[in-house]
Design a protein around this motif. Structure first.
Motif, PDB file in Angstrom:
ATOM      1  N   THR A 193       0.838  -1.221   0.000  1.00  0.00           N
ATOM      2  CA  THR A 193       0.000   0.000   0.000  1.00  0.00           C
ATOM      3  C   THR A 193       0.864   1.258   0.000  1.00  0.00           C
ATOM      4  N   ARG A 197      -3.830   3.301  -1.065  1.00  0.00           N
ATOM      5  CA  ARG A 197      -4.344   2.903   0.246  1.00  0.00           C
ATOM      6  C   ARG A 197      -5.844   3.176   0.282  1.00  0.00           C
ATOM      7  N   PRO A 198      -6.660   2.089   0.377  1.00  0.00           N
ATOM      8  CA  PRO A 198      -6.298   0.680   0.502  1.00  0.00           C
ATOM      9  C   PRO A 198      -5.673   0.117  -0.772  1.00  0.00           C
ATOM     10  N   ALA A 199      -5.247  -1.143  -0.675  1.00  0.00           N
ATOM     11  CA  ALA A 199      -4.542  -1.764  -1.797  1.00  0.00           C
ATOM     12  C   ALA A 199      -5.408  -1.739  -3.056  1.00  0.00           C
ATOM     13  N   GLN A 200      -4.742  -1.604  -4.213  1.00  0.00           N
ATOM     14  CA  GLN A 200      -5.450  -1.463  -5.475  1.00  0.00           C
ATOM     15  C   GLN A 200      -5.795  -2.800  -6.121  1.00  0.00           C
TER      16      GLN A 200
END
Length: 356
Positions: A193, A197-200
């Motif tokens: 991240t 953020r959050p992870a893609q």
């Protein structure tokens, strides 16, 4: 890419040459046959010493700390706001025309914010210094709105964007690919991240940029401000929701436009198809509407799903797909070419006035 001895050709410094946008600018300089006397490639200290192809030969990238703006006619900044904010004024003070891709100067009322086919005429009375290029999402929007406004007028614009990881450069793409690979191996893995953020990976994030107190994101705020300013419509009703999606490259957007009067779909399709750098996808399936994977020519703005709303003939929807890096890079080069085409007395050190 054409290196020439003609004193009318500029000496170029490309800052951020190893980044995703800088590398795209280099590609376009070659493909478009942009003439120059000399070109210096500049990047961060960690990229210094790297070799990059320029006009069929290899050239060494120098650190920004060692960059020489003294003899530059044109400096292109393909960097973030922090780097541009610090170094662009220094390059301008050395006498170069600076074209900046970041948002560092877009809200400065004394800095022209340009999409040349729309408001390039502003360069005619601008003596030099720093010029800001519009954001990669703003460019295709204003290119379409400019002619729609002239034909029917525009009362309202509502946009939802679906933006690719390449909007965050090489690091964004690498993080998406790394996270996707991790998630495929282990759905419970902790995903990176650093950029998103959050992870893609396998995710949709309903905000691009930082969130503001009013709930809008910085990307949405910039889009509204830039669109109004470039079109010279300071009170235009523009609303946006910018979303990051797990796509490597190529932004998409759904745009609702309410015109000043009734719009006939046939006339709308004809107008859009007549615009430079626009291709209309209006055929029946199986070709269907454009997508980042299927759109085609990356230098064009692809428009599909053209729908006039039955309950309000002034309102219509457009679906846009475009290569965000190519759009932004081409806009920077068009700004530089517009400046070079000015009458000699309107220039500073770019082009013909660069002869010493």
């Amino acid at each position: 890419m054409k290196r020439v001895r003609d004193h009318a050709a500029p000496r170029i410094v490309l800052v951020g040459a190893t980044g995703a946008l800088g590398a795209t600018v280099l590609e376009l300089i070659g493909e478009l046959g942009v003439r120059y006397r000399d070109i210096q490639l500049v990047a961060s200290p960690r990229s210094a010493g790297r070799a990059a192809p320029v006009g069929g030969r290899s050239q060494t990238v120098v650190s920004l700390d060692d960059a020489d703006f003294a003899d530059a006619d044109l400096v292109l900044f393909c960097t973030g706001e922090a780097v541009s904010g610090r170094w662009a004024p220094a390059a301008a003070a050395a006498g170069a025309l600076v074209v900046d891709s970041s948002g560092a100067f877009r809200t400065d009322p004394d800095t022209p914010l340009l999409v040349p086919p729309v408001n390039g005429h502003l360069m005619e009375r601008y003596p030099g210094g720093i010029v800001a290029g519009a954001g990669g999402l703003t460019v295709p929007l204003v290119l379409l709105l400019h002619d729609i406004e002239r034909r029917w007028g525009v009362r309202q614009v509502v946009l939802s964007s679906y933006q690719a990881a390449s909007g965050r450069g090489h690091q964004g793409v690498e993080e998406l690919l790394e996270g996707s690979e991790l998630a495929l191996r282990d759905p419970d893995a902790e995903l990176p991240t650093d950029c998103f953020r959050p992870a893609q990976a396998f995710n949709v994030v309903p905000a691009v940029g930082s969130l503001l107190e009013n709930g809008s994101s910085t990307e949405e705020q910039h889009l509204v401000q830039e669109t109004r300013r470039i079109l010279d419509l300071p009170h235009l009703n523009v609303a946006a929701t910018c979303v990051r999606v797990p796509v490597v490259q190529g932004h998409s957007a759904a745009v609702y436009i309410e015109a000043g009067g009734p719009v006939v779909r046939r006339d709308l399709v004809e107008l859009l198809a007549s615009l430079p750098r626009v291709v209309v996808h209006d055929s029946e399936p199986p070709s269907g509407p454009p997508t980042p994977l299927t759109a085609g020519d990356p230098d064009l703005i692809h428009v599909g799903r053209i729908r006039v709303t039955p309950h309000n003939p002034r309102g219509f929807w457009l679906w846009l797909v475009f290569d965000n890096l190519r759009v932004a890079a081409l806009n920077l080069l068009q700004i530089a070419q517009t400046a070079q085409a000015r009458p000699p007395r309107a220039r500073t050190r770019l082009g013909e006035s660069a002869h010493r």
